[in-house]
Design a protein around this motif. Structure first.
Motif, PDB file in Angstrom:
ATOM      1  N   UNK A 159     -10.181   0.730 -20.277  1.00 53.75           N
ATOM      2  CA  UNK A 159      -9.004   1.508 -20.662  1.00 53.75           C
ATOM      3  C   UNK A 159      -9.436   2.885 -21.149  1.00 53.75           C
ATOM      4  N   UNK A 160      -8.703   3.924 -20.745  1.00 55.14           N
ATOM      5  CA  UNK A 160      -9.050   5.292 -21.113  1.00 55.14           C
ATOM      6  C   UNK A 160     -10.015   5.957 -20.158  1.00 55.14           C
ATOM      7  N   UNK A 161     -10.502   5.225 -19.166  1.00 59.14           N
ATOM      8  CA  UNK A 161     -11.432   5.806 -18.191  1.00 59.14           C
ATOM      9  C   UNK A 161     -10.681   6.186 -16.910  1.00 59.14           C
ATOM     10  N   UNK A 162     -11.426   6.611 -15.926  1.00 54.75           N
ATOM     11  CA  UNK A 162     -10.868   6.955 -14.617  1.00 54.75           C
ATOM     12  C   UNK A 162     -11.504   6.049 -13.573  1.00 54.75           C
ATOM     13  N   UNK A 163     -10.672   5.482 -12.735  1.00 55.91           N
ATOM     14  CA  UNK A 163     -11.163   4.591 -11.699  1.00 55.91           C
ATOM     15  C   UNK A 163     -10.969   5.239 -10.333  1.00 55.91           C
ATOM     16  N   UNK A 164     -11.949   5.115  -9.468  1.00 52.47           N
ATOM     17  CA  UNK A 164     -11.869   5.664  -8.119  1.00 52.47           C
ATOM     18  C   UNK A 164     -11.360   4.601  -7.147  1.00 52.47           C
ATOM     19  N   UNK A 165     -10.284   4.948  -6.435  1.00 55.44           N
ATOM     20  CA  UNK A 165      -9.714   4.063  -5.422  1.00 55.44           C
ATOM     21  C   UNK A 165      -9.693   4.821  -4.102  1.00 55.44           C
ATOM     22  N   UNK A 166     -10.288   4.238  -3.065  1.00 55.88           N
ATOM     23  CA  UNK A 166     -10.359   4.892  -1.753  1.00 55.88           C
ATOM     24  C   UNK A 166      -9.359   4.252  -0.802  1.00 55.88           C
ATOM     25  N   UNK A 167      -8.511   5.098  -0.213  1.00 59.97           N
ATOM     26  CA  UNK A 167      -7.526   4.645   0.767  1.00 59.97           C
ATOM     27  C   UNK A 167      -7.907   5.201   2.138  1.00 59.97           C
ATOM     28  N   UNK A 168      -7.914   4.348   3.126  1.00 59.64           N
ATOM     29  CA  UNK A 168      -8.228   4.744   4.499  1.00 59.64           C
ATOM     30  C   UNK A 168      -6.976   4.618   5.339  1.00 59.64           C
ATOM     31  N   UNK A 169      -6.557   5.761   5.946  1.00 68.79           N
ATOM     32  CA  UNK A 169      -5.292   5.814   6.677  1.00 68.79           C
ATOM     33  C   UNK A 169      -5.530   6.076   8.163  1.00 68.79           C
ATOM     34  N   UNK A 170      -4.543   5.656   8.937  1.00 68.27           N
ATOM     35  CA  UNK A 170      -4.558   5.898  10.386  1.00 68.27           C
ATOM     36  C   UNK A 170      -3.113   6.011  10.865  1.00 68.27           C
ATOM     37  N   UNK A 171      -2.882   6.806  11.902  1.00 68.12           N
ATOM     38  CA  UNK A 171      -1.540   6.911  12.468  1.00 68.12           C
ATOM     39  C   UNK A 171      -1.611   7.176  13.958  1.00 68.12           C
ATOM     40  N   UNK A 172      -0.640   6.612  14.671  1.00 67.72           N
ATOM     41  CA  UNK A 172      -0.536   6.829  16.111  1.00 67.72           C
ATOM     42  C   UNK A 172       0.560   7.811  16.472  1.00 67.72           C
ATOM     43  N   UNK A 173       1.261   8.325  15.462  1.00 66.78           N
ATOM     44  CA  UNK A 173       2.318   9.302  15.725  1.00 66.78           C
ATOM     45  C   UNK A 173       2.117  10.504  14.822  1.00 66.78           C
ATOM     46  N   UNK A 174       2.729  11.596  15.182  1.00 65.92           N
ATOM     47  CA  UNK A 174       2.649  12.790  14.355  1.00 65.92           C
ATOM     48  C   UNK A 174       3.648  12.734  13.218  1.00 65.92           C
ATOM     49  N   UNK A 175       3.294  13.316  12.090  1.00 61.88           N
ATOM     50  CA  UNK A 175       4.190  13.356  10.941  1.00 61.88           C
ATOM     51  C   UNK A 175       5.161  14.513  11.027  1.00 61.88           C
ATOM     52  N   UNK A 176       6.283  14.370  10.347  1.00 59.28           N
ATOM     53  CA  UNK A 176       7.280  15.446  10.305  1.00 59.28           C
ATOM     54  C   UNK A 176       7.909  15.578   8.929  1.00 59.28           C
ATOM     55  N   UNK A 177       7.658  14.622   8.048  1.00 59.68           N
ATOM     56  CA  UNK A 177       8.247  14.629   6.708  1.00 59.68           C
ATOM     57  C   UNK A 177       7.151  14.444   5.672  1.00 59.68           C
ATOM     58  N   UNK A 178       7.483  14.820   4.457  1.00 58.86           N
ATOM     59  CA  UNK A 178       6.554  14.644   3.354  1.00 58.86           C
ATOM     60  C   UNK A 178       6.815  13.306   2.655  1.00 58.86           C
ATOM     61  N   UNK A 179       5.766  12.509   2.552  1.00 57.41           N
ATOM     62  CA  UNK A 179       5.825  11.245   1.833  1.00 57.41           C
ATOM     63  C   UNK A 179       4.800  11.272   0.703  1.00 57.41           C
ATOM     64  N   UNK A 180       5.136  10.593  -0.363  1.00 52.79           N
ATOM     65  CA  UNK A 180       4.198  10.394  -1.458  1.00 52.79           C
ATOM     66  C   UNK A 180       3.827   8.909  -1.494  1.00 52.79           C
ATOM     67  N   UNK A 181       2.687   8.609  -2.098  1.00 54.15           N
ATOM     68  CA  UNK A 181       2.209   7.233  -2.200  1.00 54.15           C
ATOM     69  C   UNK A 181       2.214   6.807  -3.669  1.00 54.15           C
ATOM     70  N   UNK A 182       2.654   5.612  -3.895  1.00 51.26           N
ATOM     71  CA  UNK A 182       2.625   5.091  -5.268  1.00 51.26           C
ATOM     72  C   UNK A 182       1.557   4.006  -5.379  1.00 51.26           C
ATOM     73  N   UNK A 183       1.045   3.866  -6.580  1.00 49.92           N
ATOM     74  CA  UNK A 183       0.088   2.805  -6.902  1.00 49.92           C
ATOM     75  C   UNK A 183       0.576   2.138  -8.182  1.00 49.92           C
ATOM     76  N   UNK A 184       1.010   0.882  -8.067  1.00 48.15           N
ATOM     77  CA  UNK A 184       1.567   0.164  -9.209  1.00 48.15           C
ATOM     78  C   UNK A 184       0.545  -0.833  -9.773  1.00 48.15           C
ATOM     79  N   UNK A 185       0.436  -0.857 -11.090  1.00 50.00           N
ATOM     80  CA  UNK A 185      -0.419  -1.807 -11.815  1.00 50.00           C
ATOM     81  C   UNK A 185       0.508  -2.801 -12.516  1.00 50.00           C
ATOM     82  N   UNK A 186       0.462  -4.022 -12.047  1.00 50.36           N
ATOM     83  CA  UNK A 186       1.369  -5.040 -12.593  1.00 50.36           C
ATOM     84  C   UNK A 186       0.539  -6.110 -13.291  1.00 50.36           C
TER      85      UNK A 186
END
Length: 568
Positions: A444-471
């Motif tokens: 607690x109080x530290x910083x954790x590194x999380x690596x996300x690897x993405x791929x897409x077969x279509x071109x983007x046209x809109x802006x999306x944000x990504x959420x990361x939930x800790x439950x």
């Protein structure tokens, strides 16, 4: 009338008087001294050229007050129109006649034949320059200096040839010098005279009379005709004569020249519709951007610019840059001087010529891939070796600052790293989350590194944000994949690949990863936490539907990606 006699003239009327004062004395002298000595074919050629000159000049004067297409088509001081074609073909004809004179002067001095051949080459080059306006690629001072040196060399050579020519054969050379003098006056003296405006004694000018517009061109056209007469005189009085077929070839030479000009004209495309990417941007120089074209990668290839006739474009230019949206650094650039080339006719400008500036932006191999880049256009004026940006006065495009216009944005494609057959999560818009790498424990109080690897077969046209939930969950059983939740969850949001590559710029075939530096709150309760992720649209905050590799939808459109044990 102000208490006395007042004569009011328009600039067009004053121009007509100017033409009469030039052509009437020159015509009388030519018909008295030169024309009678010419052979019949030479007379016919001289008459045809003179008639065409007067016809074009008269129509051009009548179109002085016109606008749009008619103004350009007949204006004496513009390129690639009817007067420009006339001037170019006339200069080329002088070259052709000089070459013919050198040919028939076979028994004359070799130096004179070489002189005539050199004149032929010179006037053919001048004819090409008259039409293609190569001098616009250099500064006005440079081309004036070059022309002055060239003119002085020709005059010195002509004077030397005259001095070494028998007195009975000096007449054409003397006439040639008069023609050169008219060219020099038109090209280097008249256009530097100040404009005439307002009242001058009893004369009042209704407008302004500019010497650097039509008058200089008229003097040059007349000077070219005088030089043509001199060479026709030489051709008619030579010891040998041209055949009838050769004379007809000389008569047809201007027509062939005109066809070649049309074939290789810089005005290679005329379009009724606006450019593919229309725009309306006006700079303080009065240059106006009306649109641009891009290639398959989105890089700008041509900018369509309206350059008013009353501005000096010899020191104006444009710069195209690719600017990193995060760092603000320029990763590629191209500077080009403004020119009048490749006219198109967008319907909204009343058929005024808009010119294409070829950008041809070169991308260095070191340019970063998978980064959001602005395509920026800057307009500048070079003064004393310094490039001063021209402020944007009005624009329908977004501005990066007061002098830089954003034409668009793009991302340079990176090499794929290899796809994953079974992604962790597949989203309804075609994006796929392939892999997630993260530690098993974090304080607690530290910083954790999380690596996300993405791929897409279509071109983007809109802006999306990504959420990361800790439950928070109950301590999981060995091998358990889920557990019951309670209400003490928290989260962290950012763009999937960071600000460097928003999803609107994702392209088909993209494979990339981003390391998130996720802060763990210092006051978070210790325990085991289940991590969930997903995407939501920034415009309306609605989540994208997500499913597992078996196409089973995830609850709440959240994909489970693992567990993290947080300790104090």
């Amino acid at each position: 009338m102000n208490g006395g006699l007042e004569l009011v003239l328009s600039p067009e009327t004053l121009l007509r008087i100017f033409v009469a004062m030039l052509y009437i004395p020159a015509g009388l002298l030519a018909f008295w001294k030169i024309i009678p000595t010419l052979s019949p074919p030479a007379k016919r050629l001289a008459f045809i050229v003179l008639a065409l000159q007067l016809l074009v000049i008269i129509v051009a004067i009548e179109q002085q007050s016109a606008s749009g297409f008619a103004f350009w088509l007949w204006h004496l001081d513009l390129e690639w129109n009817i007067p420009s074609i006339l001037s170019s073909s006339q200069l080329a004809l002088i070259g052709g006649v000089a070459l013919a004179a050198a040919w028939v002067y076979r028994d004359g001095a070799l130096v004179q034949r070489l002189y005539l051949a050199a004149l032929a080459v010179l006037f053919v080059i001048l004819g090409l320059e008259e039409f293609f306006a190569w001098k616009e690629s250099i500064t006005e001072t440079a081309w004036r200096t070059n022309y002055a040196i060239l003119g002085a060399a020709v005059c010195i050579a002509t004077t030397w040839i005259t001095a070494h020519t028998p007195k009975g054969e000096r007449a054409p050379l003397a006439i040639l010098l008069i023609g050169f003098a008219l060219l020099a006056i038109g090209g280097g003296i008249i256009d530097m005279l100040p404009e005439i405006c307002g009242d001058h004694g009893i004369l009042r000018l209704d407008g302004c009379f500019y010497f650097y517009r039509s008058p200089e061109e008229i003097v040059e056209i007349l000077g070219a005709w005088v030089m043509l007469l001199a060479l026709l005189y030489r051709l008619s009085r030579g010891r040998a004569s041209l055949s009838r077929r050769s004379w007809w070839l000389l008569h047809l030479f201007p027509l062939v020249w005109i066809l070649l000009l049309i074939r290789y004209s810089p005005v290679s495309s005329f379009e009724v519709q606006p450019p593919a990417q229309p725009a309306s941007v006006r700079f303080e120089s009065n240059a106006q951007l009306h649109g641009f074209q891009t290639d398959g990668r989105g890089l700008p290839t041509i900018a369509f610019v309206f350059l008013p006739y009353d501005i000096d474009i010899s020191q104006l230019g444009f710069s195209a840059h690719l600017v990193d949206q995060v760092s603000g650094a320029s990763v590629a650039s191209r500077e080009l001087y403004a020119h009048r080339r490749y006219a198109v006719w967008p319907g909204g400008r009343g058929y005024e010529p808009v010119y294409a500036q070829a950008i041809d932006l070169h991308i260095p191999p070191t340019a970063p891939v998978n980064r959001a880049l602005w395509i920026v256009l800057t307009h500048w004026r070079e003064i004393g070796g310094q490039f001063l940006p021209q402020a944007v006065v009005a624009s329908d495009l977004r501005l990066l600052n007061q002098t830089q216009v954003i034409l668009g944005e793009l991302a340079l494609r990176g090499e794929p790293t290899g796809s994953t057959a079974s992604p962790i999560a597949a989203f309804e818009n075609g994006f796929a989350l392939n892999q997630v790498q993260m530690p098993e424990r974090a304080q607690a109080g530290s910083t954790v590194n999380v690596t996300f690897n993405w791929e897409t077969d279509i071109g983007g046209s809109e802006d999306f944000s990504q959420f990361l939930h800790f439950v928070p969950v109950s301590p999981p059983q060995a091998g358990a994949a889920s557990a019951s939740e309670n209400s003490q969850w928290w989260g962290f949001d950012q763009l999937p690949l960071g600000a460097r590559l928003p999803t609107r710029l994702w392209y088909s075939g993209l494979q990339d990863s981003e390391i998130w530096e996720v802060p763990i709150p210092a006051d978070v309760a210790a325990g085991n936490y289940a991590l969930f992720t997903g995407l939501y649209r920034l415009s309306d905050l609605v989540r994208l539907a997500a499913s597992d590799p078996n196409r089973k939808p995830f609850a709440d459109d959240r994909a489970p990606i693992g567990f993290l044990l947080i300790y104090h």
